[in-house]
Design a protein around this motif. Structure first.
Motif, short mmCIF file in Angstrom:
data_model
loop_
_atom_site.label_atom_id
_atom_site.label_comp_id
_atom_site.label_asym_id
_atom_site.label_seq_id
_atom_site.Cartn_x
_atom_site.Cartn_y
_atom_site.Cartn_z
N LEU A 214 3.57 -34.96 -24.07
CA LEU A 214 4.91 -35.50 -24.27
C LEU A 214 4.98 -36.90 -23.68
O LEU A 214 4.57 -37.13 -22.53
N VAL B 110 7.80 -39.89 -23.02
CA VAL B 110 9.25 -40.04 -22.94
C VAL B 110 9.60 -41.50 -22.67
O VAL B 110 9.04 -42.13 -21.76
N THR B 111 10.54 -42.04 -23.46
CA THR B 111 11.01 -43.40 -23.28
C THR B 111 11.98 -43.47 -22.11
O THR B 111 12.94 -42.69 -22.03
N CYS B 112 11.76 -44.39 -21.20
CA CYS B 112 12.61 -44.52 -20.02
C CYS B 112 13.85 -45.35 -20.37
O CYS B 112 13.73 -46.48 -20.86
N LEU C 139 11.53 -35.13 -15.07
CA LEU C 139 10.41 -35.17 -16.02
C LEU C 139 9.16 -34.53 -15.43
O LEU C 139 8.42 -33.82 -16.12
N VAL D 262 6.08 -33.45 -18.15
CA VAL D 262 5.93 -34.56 -19.08
C VAL D 262 4.73 -35.40 -18.66
O VAL D 262 4.60 -35.79 -17.49
N VAL E 286 18.77 -35.20 -29.04
CA VAL E 286 18.77 -36.13 -27.92
C VAL E 286 20.11 -36.83 -27.78
O VAL E 286 20.64 -37.01 -26.67
N LEU F 113 9.53 -38.85 -27.41
CA LEU F 113 10.97 -38.68 -27.46
C LEU F 113 11.64 -39.96 -26.97
O LEU F 113 11.23 -40.54 -25.96
N LYS G 238 15.11 -42.19 -25.67
CA LYS G 238 16.14 -41.97 -24.65
C LYS G 238 17.44 -41.49 -25.30
O LYS G 238 17.70 -41.75 -26.48
N LEU H 204 18.36 -35.89 -23.39
CA LEU H 204 16.90 -35.96 -23.42
C LEU H 204 16.26 -34.73 -22.78
O LEU H 204 15.32 -34.14 -23.34
N ILE I 110 13.57 -32.00 -24.36
CA ILE I 110 12.27 -31.64 -23.81
C ILE I 110 12.16 -30.13 -23.67
O ILE I 110 11.14 -29.52 -24.03
#
Length: 513
Positions: A155, A157-159, A173, A178, A452, A476, A478, A482, A486
């Motif tokens: 996974l 994940v966009t911050c 996370l 993640v 999301v 994924l 933001k 979110l 997940i």
């Protein structure tokens, strides 16, 4: 029927007991056709490898180059009739050989030889059949941070910007396992990026779970600037004319029937466009055909938008899918950000890469940095244009020659550039090419987007997310929900991985019947 496989040093098995001569003749014909095909593929692959050899491909990537060259040669043939004939004999239909082209062909030859009672060919060494698959898995583990006993797809994940000031985000996370974080250099700045990374490292210390950190170069993203309505209207409709100009030129003369004039933040594209080509704005919500372009002014007629009209707004994406744009792969901002990325991140995501020369430009910029890393920076190649798809094999080889490499299917811009109807087909081809090159794939853009953003998924996006299990990583974006996404995606991927690996069904016991 038991098929006995021999080796060159053993006595050859007898032909099929009771088989009609016509059946043996058909098998012999198949064997000859496979042998001819294998020879043709080998010769064509050698030609491609000779060209790639000039790029000084590192040793551990050479087997992948050889397999990709063989796969490209293999796919130059229409083999649908051959596939059905092999299937009727209970043999491989050749439809699952991406990571092992020549080993699969050699295995089929050996099976046909056994049916005929002749010695098998001298092919790949024992154990080579799954070597490409193992190579791909090893690279995914190293690049994406997967543990061998965990899920097959990582996974990413966009911050959000808020992550710079919210340490709990990274803790959440880490608790969910993640594997990787994405920081988009198009947003925020070095101070915020440093705080995000510091929070990630702190969460890592608390949990014992390590994050891989990837940072996206902003790239030459074309967007709208200021918009001016020439008449008393707020929306644009099909049939309206619109004009695109350079920043600061909104007041220049335009045709009198023009409804809107708007700035283009990459004005050099205006003189590269041609009449009849398409202009797409705001993810294709407004589509127009270009009437004229040149001297810093582009005029187009809107051909499609919402029935109630579309809104032209600043900071919306501009796409010219029919125009071969010649833009520098690295902007001035990108070159500034590269130094930060090389020092603080595990990987760099290269936006809008289109040619092998773009890759060389980036690699040379990295090599010119005074910083010397212990290991080369991983490169994630974001495939967002039709030209990038066309050049994909060469782009992969140029990147893999020097760096660990992965492919991101950036389905947002790619869909706009090639058309929504072709996206499903192209993402399959990208998956095949990447697997043949034995490099990981990141499945990106709008995965569980409704969940999301709104907290409740569409049924269709759950199916889309399930198909993402064929990639090595799922990204994924933001949004306020979110963490819920997940929590939904993790078990979904785990269930799908029990049923399918890439294109191969996993014949686990069905519990539903």
């Amino acid at each position: 029927m038991t098929v006995t496989h021999s080796t060159p040093c053993q006595d050859s098995p007898a032909p099929l007991a009771g088989a009609e001569s016509a059946d043996l003749s058909a098998i012999a014909d198949l064997k000859e056709r496979i042998e001819t095909l294998t020879a043709a593929i080998t010769a064509e692959a050698e030609q491609r490898l000779e060209r790639w050899a000039a790029w000084d491909i590192r040793g551990d990537f050479q087997p992948s180059a050889e397999n990709l060259a063989a796969y490209l040669a293999f796919r130059h043939h229409d083999l649908r009739d051959l596939q059905r004939r092999l299937m009727a004999l209970g043999l491989s239909s050749l439809g699952r050989l991406e990571s092992r082209v020549l080993p699969t062909l050699h295995a089929v030859q050996a099976a046909l030889a056994a049916m005929l009672g002749t010695p098998p060919p001298s092919g790949a060494a024992a154990g080579a059949f799954f070597a490409g698959e193992e190579r791909l898995r090893s690279r995914a583990l190293a690049l994406l941070g997967l543990a061998a006993e965990e899920r097959q797809a990582a996974l990413l994940v966009t911050c959000p910007s808020e992550a710079a000031d919210d340490p709990a985000f990274m803790d959440s996370l880490a608790q969910r396992g993640v594997e990787a974080l994405r920081i988009n250099c198009a947003h925020d700045g070095a101070d915020q990026w440093l705080r995000m990374i510091a929070h990630a490292r702190t969460a890592q210390q608390h949990s014992g779970h390590r994050f891989r950190i990837f940072m996206d170069l902003a790239g030459p993203k074309n967007r709208t600037g200021t918009v001016r309505a020439t008449h008393d209207t707020r929306r644009v409709f099909a049939g309206d004319r619109i004009a695109m100009t350079a920043p600061g030129q909104l007041q220049r003369a335009v045709p009198p029937e023009t409804a809107f004039v708007f700035e283009c933040l990459l004005p050099e594209v205006i003189d590269q466009a041609r009449p009849g080509q398409r202009l797409l704005i705001d993810d294709g919500k407004i589509e127009a055909r270009i009437d004229s372009a040149g001297h810093g002014l582009l005029v187009a007629t809107v051909s499609r938008t919402k029935e109630k009209g579309g809104k032209l707004k600043p900071e919306k994406g501009i796409n010219l899918p029919d125009t071969e744009l010649h833009l520098p792969a690295l902007t001035a901002k990108d070159r500034e950000d590269i130094a930060f990325i090389a020092e603080h991140a595990d990987g760099l995501s290269f936006s809008f890469v289109q040619t092998p020369d773009d890759v060389v430009m980036l690699q040379d910029a990295l090599a010119a940095l005074p910083l010397r890393r212990e290991t080369p920076l991983a490169l994630v190649l974001k495939i967002e244009t039709a030209l990038a798809v066309q050049n994909l094999p060469d782009i992969i080889m140029r990147a893999g020659a020097r760096n660990p490499v992965a492919i991101m299917i950036a389905r947002g811009d790619l869909a706009i550039e090639i058309g929504f109807a072709r996206l499903a087909e192209m993402q399959e081809e990208i998956l095949w090419i990447a697997e043949a090159a034995q490099v990981p794939v990141i499945w990106a853009t709008q995965v569980l987007e409704q969940l999301v953003k709104e907290g409740l998924p569409h049924r269709g996006e759950l199916t889309d997310a399930a198909m993402a299990a064929r990639a090595e990583c799922v990204m994924l974006n933001k949004g306020p929900h979110l963490l819920e996404a997940i929590d939904a995606l993790d078990p979904l991927l785990e269930r799908m991985e029990g049923h399918i690996h890439k294109k191969t069904p996993q014949l686990r016991r069905l519990a539903s019947w």
